[in-house]
Write an enzyme that holds these catalytic residues in place. Structure first.
Site, mmCIF file in Angstrom:
data_model
loop_
_atom_site.group_PDB
_atom_site.id
_atom_site.type_symbol
_atom_site.label_atom_id
_atom_site.label_comp_id
_atom_site.label_asym_id
_atom_site.label_seq_id
_atom_site.Cartn_x
_atom_site.Cartn_y
_atom_site.Cartn_z
ATOM 1 N N ASP A 40 39.845 37.764 47.477
ATOM 2 C CA ASP A 40 39.886 39.145 46.989
ATOM 3 C C ASP A 40 39.510 39.132 45.513
ATOM 4 O OD1 ASP A 40 40.405 41.952 47.353
ATOM 5 O OD2 ASP A 40 42.283 41.690 46.236
ATOM 6 N N ASP A 118 36.079 48.191 38.636
ATOM 7 C CA ASP A 118 35.895 49.061 37.473
ATOM 8 C C ASP A 118 34.491 49.649 37.519
ATOM 9 O OD1 ASP A 118 35.593 50.193 34.920
ATOM 10 O OD2 ASP A 118 37.077 48.807 34.098
#
Length: 214
Positions: A40, A118
């Site tokens: 991840d 982001d």
């Protein structure tokens, strides 16, 4: 445990994050090192892989996060939970994925997730986005045929760009050309849950590692 407050945005191109992470001694990290691995990238507080590791003890899970305080706290929570199939590493994924994966047994990486990265909206900052062609190429190198990459974002522009990067690589094929209506995994991230609770869309796609790149 107190909630750790950290900066929401960290510039991965700053000097502080240019040193690749050193791989831990994996035999001391995972009780069963040869179990399939789920990576991840950008795991934040690590709740997603914590829940996944609890649900799937026959898998190993590795969370990468660039904000060190979150990694420290996540590893403490892992220790408190007594999990031996989960680990978190503080690093810049864009220069550390290769060194971390190369030190693992060949073929263990089976699934990668990149969730709500982001967005870096300003055009001059978009080179800071995590899904760059170099990262895609490294994942293609270590994912065996049939391995999968799960992408999701609540920003359509970012989701499209991530998909474009994977589609541009001959080693990946998108499983469905439409956005997935449901998360194919059994756990939602905190960001996913809050986005859906507000009634806002989540853009999801799965790519599979294919053979015959030529």
């Amino acid at each position: 445990m107190a909630v750790v407050r950290v900066r929401q945005h960290v510039n991965p191109l700053s000097d502080k994050y240019q040193q690749p992470a050193s791989a831990p001694v994996w035999e001391k990290v995972y009780a069963e090192l040869k179990q399939p691995l789920h990576l991840d990238i950008g795991c934040a507080r690590g709740q997603f892989v914590l829940e996944m590791a609890q649900q799937l003890p026959l898998w190993n899970f590795l969370g990468l996060e660039i904000r060190e305080p979150l990694v420290i706290q996540a590893n403490k929570l892992r220790e408190e939970a007594g999990l031996t199939n989960l680990h978190y590493v503080f690093c810049n994924a864009n220069n550390s994925v290769r060194s971390l994966l190369a030190s693992l047994p060949a073929g263990v990486l089976q699934r990668v997730s990149i969730q709500f990265p982001d967005p870096w909206f300003k055009k001059r900052h978009q080179k800071r986005r995590v899904v760059q062609p170099e990262l895609v190429a490294e994942l293609a190198e270590f994912l065996p045929v049939g391995g999968t990459v799960f992408l999701q974002s609540d920003v359509e522009e970012v989701a499209i760009e991530m998909c474009d990067r994977f589609q541009e690589h001959p080693g990946f094929v998108r499983q469905n050309q439409e956005w997935l209506k449901e998360n194919p995994l059994s756990v939602q991230t905190e960001r996913e849950r809050s986005t859906l609770e507000r009634g806002e869309p989540v853009y999801r796609a799965v790519f599979e590692r294919q053979g015959q790149e030529d």
